[in-house]
Design a protein around this motif. Structure first.
Motif, PDB file in Angstrom:
ATOM      1  N   PRO A 277      30.887  36.670  37.432  1.00 55.73           N
ATOM      2  CA  PRO A 277      32.262  37.144  37.299  1.00 55.73           C
ATOM      3  C   PRO A 277      32.912  36.522  36.064  1.00 55.73           C
ATOM      4  CG  PRO A 277      32.070  35.558  39.092  1.00 55.73           C
ATOM      5  CD  PRO A 277      30.688  35.815  38.578  1.00 55.73           C
ATOM      6  N   THR A 278      33.851  37.213  35.507  1.00 52.28           N
ATOM      7  CA  THR A 278      34.578  36.708  34.350  1.00 52.28           C
ATOM      8  C   THR A 278      35.507  35.588  34.790  1.00 52.28           C
ATOM      9  OG1 THR A 278      34.498  38.857  33.282  1.00 52.28           O
ATOM     10  CG2 THR A 278      36.192  37.329  32.517  1.00 52.28           C
ATOM     11  N   ILE A 279      35.536  34.524  34.000  1.00 52.15           N
ATOM     12  CA  ILE A 279      36.444  33.404  34.237  1.00 52.15           C
ATOM     13  C   ILE A 279      37.354  33.324  33.025  1.00 52.15           C
ATOM     14  CG2 ILE A 279      36.634  30.916  34.552  1.00 52.15           C
ATOM     15  CD1 ILE A 279      33.783  30.985  35.726  1.00 52.15           C
TER      16      ILE A 279
END
Length: 167
Positions: free
Chosen positions: A6-8
């Motif tokens: 997932p994008t952080i």
């Protein structure tokens, strides 16, 4: 191969000011010359309450001038023919370009922290600050890892620390 994740996202909470434009030391140099300050954005200034009571702080930042990881194996520039994994090094060329430094906190004036020398370029985005607490952060059994295998470890440590010395 990069694993999907997932994008952080992180947003800077301030900016770090140093005299370093094109070259910075490998590690913080406590007695380095020049002005070193951390400008915390006003929206976060209430978070500085009681921080001035600590002598040292952790500074977590984005290594914005790093070009990112080129390889998971690197050859530290101050060694000869030594290869280590990126996670066994302190190279700024990391997968997430996150920097961590411990610096002496000299004083705080409003939202500006004046510190000892820090090993980042001027304009580095600040991600977080944490107090350095002696009982929690000093590890008496810490070692040198693979650096113990180097014949000239003590001499190389002077280079890593940026300490002027006779060759």
């Amino acid at each position: 191969m990069k694993e999907p994740s997932p994008t952080i996202e992180f947003s800077p909470i301030g900016i770090i000011r140093t005299p370093y434009e094109n070259q910075a030391p490998y590690q913080p140099i406590v007695e380095d010359q020049g002005e070193f300050r951390i400008e915390v954005f006003p929206a976060y200034s209430d978070g500085l309450f009681q921080l001035a009571r600590f002598h040292y702080i952790y500074v977590i930042c984005q290594l914005h001038k790093s070009t990112g990881v080129h390889s998971l194996s690197i050859k530290p520039p101050w060694t000869t023919d030594t290869t280590v994994g990126i996670f066994a090094s302190r190279s700024p060329k990391r997968p997430n370009r996150i920097g961590l430094s411990i610096v002496r906190l000299e004083r705080i004036e409003e939202n500006v922290l004046h510190t000892s020398g820090i090993d980042v370029f001027d304009g580095t985005p600040l991600l977080d600050i944490k107090p350095y607490i002696q009982e929690l952060d000093v590890k008496p059994t810490a070692n040198y890892g693979w650096l113990d295998d180097l014949d000239d470890r003590d001499h190389l440590m002077l280079h890593i620390k940026g300490i002027a010395h006779e060759s």
